[in-house]
Enzyme design. Structure first.
Site, short mmCIF file in Angstrom:
data_model
loop_
_atom_site.label_atom_id
_atom_site.label_comp_id
_atom_site.label_asym_id
_atom_site.label_seq_id
_atom_site.Cartn_x
_atom_site.Cartn_y
_atom_site.Cartn_z
N ASP A 1 0.83 -1.20 0.00
CA ASP A 1 0.00 0.00 0.00
C ASP A 1 0.87 1.25 0.00
OD1 ASP A 1 -2.22 -1.59 0.03
OD2 ASP A 1 -2.70 -1.26 2.15
N GLU B 1 -2.38 -2.63 -9.45
CA GLU B 1 -1.15 -1.83 -9.53
C GLU B 1 -1.02 -1.18 -10.90
OE1 GLU B 1 0.33 -5.83 -11.08
OE2 GLU B 1 -1.29 -5.05 -9.86
#
Length: 221
Positions: free
Chosen positions: A182, A208
C-alpha cells in the site's frame, strides 16, 4: 400585521417576503442569522443581490421564469456568504395575491441544508476517488476518459493515454506484506501527481495499474 411579524420572527425557519420586483420588504430574524446580516440591511434590497446559484448556474433567470409561468418555485440554491463560506438552502417561493394586495408579493422559505449537501458531496467524492491513492478510481476514470475522447474528437485536438503498472508488485506484497505494498501504491500515485500538468488526469485503473490522460498531447510528446 404586528402579530404576524412577531410570529414569523419567532419561527426558526428563515422567511422573506418580496414584492413583484423581488425587493425584500420583510425578512425574519432566522433569515438574517442564516445569511449573517442584520435584517435592516436586507430590507429594500433585491433578493438577487445574494447571487443565488443552482447546479445549472445563476438562479435568478430560473426563478423568474418559473414564477412568471404562474408556478411556485422549489429547488436547492447556494449562496456565498460574506465570510466566504457556502450556504445551501432548500428554497420554496410562492405568490401571495389577495384583494388587499392586487399586485401581489412573493413569500420565500429557505431551509438551511448545508450539512446535507456537504455530506452528499463528500459521499460523491468518495465514490469517485480511490481511497488508497487519492487518484480517480476506475469507474470515474472511465467517465473521464469518455469525456476527454469526445472533446478531442469534436475539437480535433490531440490526446494521449499512457498506461503502466508496477513491476514485480506481487513480490513486494509477498515478501514485505500488504501494508508495504500500500505504501508503494501511495508513493507511485504521489509521483504521478507531482509529474502531471494541471489538466492531466491520473487514474488507478486496477490493482497496480495506472492510466494517465494527457489532453492536447500528440504521441511524440
Amino acid at each position: 400585521r404586528s402579530l404576524l411579524a412577531e410570529a414569523l420572527n419567532a419561527a426558526t425557519d428563515p422567511v422573506i417576503v418580496m414584492d413583484k420586483n423581488f425587493t425584500i420588504v420583510f425578512a425574519n430574524n432566522a433569515f438574517g442569522r442564516e445569511v449573517g446580516r442584520p435584517v435592516e440591511d436586507l430590507l429594500g434590497q433585491s433578493a438577487f443581490q445574494l447571487k443565488p446559484r443552482t447546479a445549472e448556474g445563476l438562479a435568478e433567470p430560473q426563478i423568474r421564469r418559473v414564477l412568471a409561468e404562474g408556478n411556485p418555485y422549489h429547488g436547492v440554491v447556494s449562496f456565498e456568504l460574506a465570510t466566504g463560506e457556502g450556504l445551501h438552502v432548500d428554497l420554496s417561493i410562492s405568490s401571495l395575491i389577495g384583494h388587499h394586495d392586487p399586485n401581489g408579493h412573493y413569500v420565500a422559505i429557505a431551509l438551511n441544508i448545508t450539512h446535507l449537501v456537504e455530506q452528499q458531496m463528500a459521499l460523491q467524492e468518495m465514490a469517485n476517488i480511490d481511497a488508497l491513492t487519492g487518484l480517480l478510481n476506475r469507474r470515474s476514470g472511465q467517465v473521464a476518459l469518455e469525456i476527454e475522447l469526445q472533446q478531442a474528437a469534436g475539437s480535433g485536438a490531440p490526446i494521449s493515454v499512457a498506461v503502466g503498472d508496477i513491476d514485480d508488485f506481487k513480490r513486494i506484497n509477498d515478501r514485505l506484506g500488504h501494508a508495504s505494498g500500500d505504501d508503494v501504491l501511495r508513493s507511485v500515485a504521489a509521483s504521478l501527481r507531482a509529474g502531471m500538468r494541471s489538466n492531466d488526469l491520473a487514474i488507478r485503473w486496477g490493482g497496480e495499474e495506472f492510466l494517465i490522460l494527457l489532453p492536447n498531447t500528440p504521441l511524440d510528446d
